[in-house]
Structures are given as structure tokens and as C-alpha cells.
Design a protein around this motif. Structure first.
Motif, PDB file in Angstrom:
ATOM      1  N   GLN A   2       0.746  -1.143  -0.029  1.00  0.00           N
ATOM      2  CA  GLN A   2      -0.016  -0.021   0.016  1.00  0.00           C
ATOM      3  C   GLN A   2       0.827   1.352   0.075  1.00  0.00           C
ATOM      4  N   LEU A   3       0.525   2.446  -0.775  1.00  0.00           N
ATOM      5  CA  LEU A   3       1.079   3.693  -0.916  1.00  0.00           C
ATOM      6  C   LEU A   3       0.295   4.696  -0.577  1.00  0.00           C
ATOM      7  N   GLN A   4       0.897   5.596   0.320  1.00  0.00           N
ATOM      8  CA  GLN A   4      -0.130   6.630   0.462  1.00  0.00           C
ATOM      9  C   GLN A   4       0.802   7.887   0.298  1.00  0.00           C
ATOM     10  N   ALA A   5       0.311   8.645  -0.594  1.00  0.00           N
ATOM     11  CA  ALA A   5       1.118   9.860  -0.900  1.00  0.00           C
ATOM     12  C   ALA A   5       0.235  11.168  -0.271  1.00  0.00           C
ATOM     13  N   SER A   6       0.968  12.116   0.139  1.00  0.00           N
ATOM     14  CA  SER A   6       0.677  13.344   0.614  1.00  0.00           C
ATOM     15  C   SER A   6       1.574  14.434   0.541  1.00  0.00           C
ATOM     16  N   GLY A   7       1.253  15.628   0.838  1.00  0.00           N
ATOM     17  CA  GLY A   7       2.124  16.774   0.634  1.00  0.00           C
ATOM     18  C   GLY A   7       1.848  17.690  -0.399  1.00  0.00           C
ATOM     19  N   GLY A   8       0.823  17.584  -1.133  1.00  0.00           N
ATOM     20  CA  GLY A   8       0.363  18.245  -2.194  1.00  0.00           C
ATOM     21  C   GLY A   8      -0.345  19.498  -1.578  1.00  0.00           C
ATOM     22  N   GLY A   9      -0.580  20.497  -2.816  1.00  0.00           N
ATOM     23  CA  GLY A   9      -1.271  21.918  -2.364  1.00  0.00           C
ATOM     24  C   GLY A   9      -1.014  22.802  -3.447  1.00  0.00           C
ATOM     25  N   LEU A  10      -1.337  23.836  -3.135  1.00  0.00           N
ATOM     26  CA  LEU A  10      -1.205  25.005  -3.986  1.00  0.00           C
ATOM     27  C   LEU A  10      -0.017  26.068  -3.513  1.00  0.00           C
ATOM     28  N   VAL A  11       0.750  26.300  -4.600  1.00  0.00           N
ATOM     29  CA  VAL A  11       1.885  27.215  -4.372  1.00  0.00           C
ATOM     30  C   VAL A  11       2.048  28.046  -5.373  1.00  0.00           C
ATOM     31  N   GLN A  12       2.911  29.351  -5.237  1.00  0.00           N
ATOM     32  CA  GLN A  12       3.048  29.996  -6.211  1.00  0.00           C
ATOM     33  C   GLN A  12       4.343  29.706  -6.966  1.00  0.00           C
ATOM     34  N   ALA A  13       4.379  30.089  -8.303  1.00  0.00           N
ATOM     35  CA  ALA A  13       5.480  29.870  -9.089  1.00  0.00           C
ATOM     36  C   ALA A  13       6.785  30.214  -8.316  1.00  0.00           C
ATOM     37  N   GLY A  14       7.881  29.486  -8.301  1.00  0.00           N
ATOM     38  CA  GLY A  14       9.072  29.737  -7.579  1.00  0.00           C
ATOM     39  C   GLY A  14       9.040  29.012  -6.200  1.00  0.00           C
ATOM     40  N   SER A  16       8.219  26.001  -3.087  1.00  0.00           N
ATOM     41  CA  SER A  16       8.626  24.479  -2.866  1.00  0.00           C
ATOM     42  C   SER A  16       7.649  23.768  -2.433  1.00  0.00           C
ATOM     43  N   LEU A  17       7.526  22.536  -2.500  1.00  0.00           N
ATOM     44  CA  LEU A  17       6.475  21.778  -1.742  1.00  0.00           C
ATOM     45  C   LEU A  17       7.475  20.539  -1.600  1.00  0.00           C
ATOM     46  N   ARG A  18       7.286  19.598  -0.605  1.00  0.00           N
ATOM     47  CA  ARG A  18       7.880  18.320  -0.373  1.00  0.00           C
ATOM     48  C   ARG A  18       6.671  17.199  -0.420  1.00  0.00           C
ATOM     49  N   LEU A  19       6.610  16.179  -1.320  1.00  0.00           N
ATOM     50  CA  LEU A  19       5.716  15.217  -1.206  1.00  0.00           C
ATOM     51  C   LEU A  19       6.397  14.012  -0.653  1.00  0.00           C
ATOM     52  N   SER A  20       5.624  13.398   0.144  1.00  0.00           N
ATOM     53  CA  SER A  20       5.961  11.992   0.703  1.00  0.00           C
ATOM     54  C   SER A  20       5.049  10.862   0.352  1.00  0.00           C
ATOM     55  N   CYS A  21       5.516   9.521   0.358  1.00  0.00           N
ATOM     56  CA  CYS A  21       4.587   8.533   0.117  1.00  0.00           C
ATOM     57  C   CYS A  21       5.234   7.426   1.324  1.00  0.00           C
ATOM     58  N   ALA A  22       4.244   7.081   1.821  1.00  0.00           N
ATOM     59  CA  ALA A  22       4.571   5.974   2.882  1.00  0.00           C
ATOM     60  C   ALA A  22       4.151   4.720   2.425  1.00  0.00           C
ATOM     61  N   PHE A  23       4.858   3.947   2.544  1.00  0.00           N
ATOM     62  CA  PHE A  23       4.941   2.348   2.099  1.00  0.00           C
ATOM     63  C   PHE A  23       4.809   1.402   3.223  1.00  0.00           C
ATOM     64  N   SER A  24       3.623   0.413   2.894  1.00  0.00           N
ATOM     65  CA  SER A  24       3.435  -0.423   3.949  1.00  0.00           C
ATOM     66  C   SER A  24       3.185  -1.905   3.241  1.00  0.00           C
ATOM     67  N   GLY A  25       3.472  -2.931   3.827  1.00  0.00           N
ATOM     68  CA  GLY A  25       2.760  -4.269   3.424  1.00  0.00           C
ATOM     69  C   GLY A  25       3.922  -5.178   3.092  1.00  0.00           C
ATOM     70  N   ARG A  26       5.130  -4.411   2.641  1.00  0.00           N
ATOM     71  CA  ARG A  26       6.321  -5.566   2.453  1.00  0.00           C
ATOM     72  C   ARG A  26       7.218  -4.771   2.721  1.00  0.00           C
ATOM     73  N   THR A  27       8.553  -5.244   2.536  1.00  0.00           N
ATOM     74  CA  THR A  27       9.852  -4.757   2.791  1.00  0.00           C
ATOM     75  C   THR A  27      10.276  -3.565   1.960  1.00  0.00           C
ATOM     76  N   PHE A  28      10.057  -2.320   2.405  1.00  0.00           N
ATOM     77  CA  PHE A  28      10.255  -1.357   1.693  1.00  0.00           C
ATOM     78  C   PHE A  28      11.877  -1.253   0.988  1.00  0.00           C
TER      79      PHE A  28
END
Length: 127
Positions: A2-14, A16-28
Motif C-alpha cells: 500500500q502506498l499513501q502519497a501526501s504533501g500536495g497543495g497550492l503554491v506560487q511559481a518559484g 517549494s513543496l515536499r511530497l511524501s509517500c508512505a509504504f506498507s505491506g512488504r519490505t520497503f
């Protein structure tokens, strides 16, 4: 897996954002992790990927602006995005697949080669 992405949003040009993806169910640590994106009316495209040992690859459009990383202790892959442009607006997806005996980055730049996908997180960059 299972993969769960987060961290998106609205940002102005120029900005920054950091996306994360949490992994579960097997050996990452056994999996290659990738980030892809899909803008409205366009096909899903490769953004970045990282091998088990930390070898990274990037699409030309994001080189020098985006950084992919993984934390095997936290079972998480990240996408640090800087100098964002309106053209980066898309739904961003994380993906996972087992690493082949011989790692080839070109193979993992193809979305069809990933078995597992997260639900996506929206990134919107305003001009």
C-alpha cells in the motif's frame, strides 16, 4: 503493498513543496520507488525514481529542481520540489516495484513497469 502519497497543495511559481509517500505491506528496502505525474488531458509521465541502493534518475524537465530520496527506516520516499513552475501542475503519484537483478533506470522510467501505485496528490502551481 500500500502506498499513501501526501504533501500536495497550492503554491506560487518559484515556491517549494515536499511530497511524501508512505509504504506498507512488504519490505520497503526491496523496492524501487518512483514518482510520476499526470496533468489534465495528458498521459502519465515519469518524474523521478530511486533504486534500492539510492541511484536516482530524473526527467529532464525537473532535473536540478526536484530531488527524490528515501528513508528506509521510515518506509517513506520523498520528492522535494523547488523552483516550481505552472507547468508542474498535475496529480503526482508514487509507485513501487521490485528491483530487477540488474538495475536499469530506463526500465523504471516507464509507468507500465510498476505494479503498485498510490492514490495521487494534487500539486497546483499558480503564476
Amino acid at each position: 503493498v500500500q502506498l499513501q502519497a501526501s504533501g500536495g497543495g497550492l503554491v506560487q511559481a518559484g515556491g517549494s513543496l515536499r511530497l511524501s509517500c508512505a509504504f506498507s505491506g512488504r519490505t520497503f528496502s526491496n523496492y524501487v520507488m518512483g514518482w510520476f505525474r499526470q496533468a489534465p488531458g495528458k498521459e502519465r509521465e515519469f518524474v523521478a525514481c530511486i533504486s534500492r541502493s539510492g541511484i536516482t534518475s530524473y526527467a529532464d524537465s525537473v532535473k536540478g529542481r526536484f530531488t527524490i530520496s528515501r528513508d528506509n527506516a521510515k518506509n517513506t520516499v520523498y520528492l522535494q520540489m523547488s523552483s516550481l513552475e505552472p507547468e508542474d501542475t498535475a496529480v503526482y503519484y508514487c509507485a513501487a516495484d521490485g528491483e530487477a537483478v540488474t538495475y536499469r533506470s530506463s526500465y523504471y522510467q516507464q509507468p507500465k513497469n510498476y505494479h503498485y501505485w498510490g492514490q495521487g496528490t494534487q500539486v497546483t502551481v499558480s503564476s
